[in-house]
Design an enzyme around this catalytic site. Structure first.
Site, PDB file in Angstrom:
ATOM      1  NE  ARG A 134       0.935   0.739   4.834  1.00  0.00           N
ATOM      2  CZ  ARG A 134       1.770   1.822   4.771  1.00  0.00           C
ATOM      3  NH1 ARG A 134       2.984   1.974   3.714  1.00  0.00           N
ATOM      4  NH2 ARG A 134       2.167   1.821   5.716  1.00  0.00           N
ATOM      5  CG  ASP A 303      -1.677   3.594  11.818  1.00  0.00           C
ATOM      6  OD1 ASP A 303      -1.159   2.741  12.244  1.00  0.00           O
ATOM      7  OD2 ASP A 303      -1.869   3.178  10.862  1.00  0.00           O
TER       8      ASP A 303
END
Length: 349
Positions: A134, A303
């Site tokens: 990504r 995250d």
């Protein structure tokens, strides 16, 4: 802590609230905009057409994002008690802003949003997926307008005083560096409070290394991945800039404001072992194997790792348990699109 006895606002998080626009592209599209497949950057003028190009497609996922908000949502999901986590940042009173507010409400996250009075809209992040990689291109918009005066307002500062844990991803340095220092300074004055940060992206470890290092002086826990760690090692001229274990030791030895204490450093390496230094002792933790075909995309994996780790830390669990939960959560997230998870409580044992 026993479930049901969790205090509201036990953790205070502050970051850049962004709406992720997530879509699959080919490598030529990345090349067209001079982007790397697995990186995070701030949008320049030349990148701005990306957002309208994505918006014009019918297959784009809109997911609440921004690194710190991702982690906050995961923490809240684990803790379960409504409003256990408080999240602050700056948005605009617009469509994307209300999407973010509604999402936080849905997840049970308590918000302290500053409303941008200027023209900048709510921030967006283009999540460009190629295979399992990504590339993140962020237009900070309103999120860069966060102000010290908002943080110091009596109502908002009460959240800081009430919390026992703090988490801020280094992305926020570009928005309001001074707010990070204020929260960190508050935390180190109290022996029962824990201030945590994430290195977040290679560009923050190079271009913003000076600001990052000044913030890390307050950090009781420092999270990062191997690329970020190596970039920080190069920009800070650590003795070793390649070996992750040696770099983790150098981060452990950085100046630290808390007296008679030492910080904990946690470096992830994708599917390779997690490197942890606590009280000067280095330990590694294996990452359970995942089949390639199980991976949907890696957006939000870091995250999510921090979210799972921090949830267990807040619950008073061991370091080993924190890492185990971090790995479990990261693996759950990469088997789904974006940083999303089931609406039901975690099935983590």
């Amino acid at each position: 802590l026993v479930e049901g006895e969790m205090q509201q606002g036990i953790i205070f998080c502050i970051g850049n609230p962004l709406l992720d626009m997530s879509g699959t592209v080919d490598l030529d599209y990345l090349k067209k905009y001079d982007l790397q497949p697995n990186n995070a950057i701030l949008a320049e003028e030349k990148h701005l057409p990306i957002y309208s190009e994505l918006a014009s497609r019918g297959d784009i996922d809109y997911v609440p994002g921004g690194a710190t908000l991702n982690t906050t949502r995961v923490i809240q999901w684990f803790l379960g008690q409504p409003k256990a986590a408080v999240y602050s940042g700056c948005i605009k009173d617009d469509k994307f802003g209300s999407t973010l507010q509604n999402a936080c409400d849905d997840y049970g996250v308590q918000t302290a949003f500053q409303m941008n009075e200027g023209s900048e809209p709510t921030g967006v992040c283009a999540v460009l997926l190629t295979g399992h990689d990504r590339s993140l291109v962020t237009n900070l918009g309103a999120s860069a307008k966060f102000s010290d005066s908002f943080l110091e307002d009596k109502v908002n500062w009460a959240h800081v005083e009430n919390a026992k844990f703090y988490y801020i991803a280094a992305f926020f340095i570009t928005s309001c560096h001074s707010a990070i220092l204020k929260v960190g300074a508050h935390a180190v004055q109290h022996s029962h409070k824990t201030f945590t940060m994430n290195l977040s992206a290679p560009f923050l470890c190079s271009i913003f290394a000076e600001q990052l290092l000044s913030a890390l002086e307050y950090a009781d826990f420092v999270f990062g991945n191997e690329d970020e760690a190596r970039t920080l090692a190069e920009s800070s001229k650590f003795p070793d800039t390649k070996d992750v274990k040696a770099i983790a030791k150098s981060i452990f030895n950085l100046p630290y404001k808390r007296e008679n204490a030492s910080r904990t450093v946690v470096i992830t390496q994708g599917s390779d072992e997690v490197v942890v230094i606590r009280e000067g002792t280095l330990k590694t933790y294996p990452v359970p194997a995942l089949k390639t075909e199980q991976i949907v995309d890696t957006n939000g994996a870091g995250d999510a790792f921090v979210g799972g780790f921090m949830a267990q830390l807040i619950l008073g669990k061991s370091l080993e348990e924190c890492v185990r939960c971090g790995n479990w959560t990261a693996q759950l997230i990469i088997q789904r699109s974006g940083c999303t998870f089931p609406k039901t409580r975690p099935e983590y044992q």
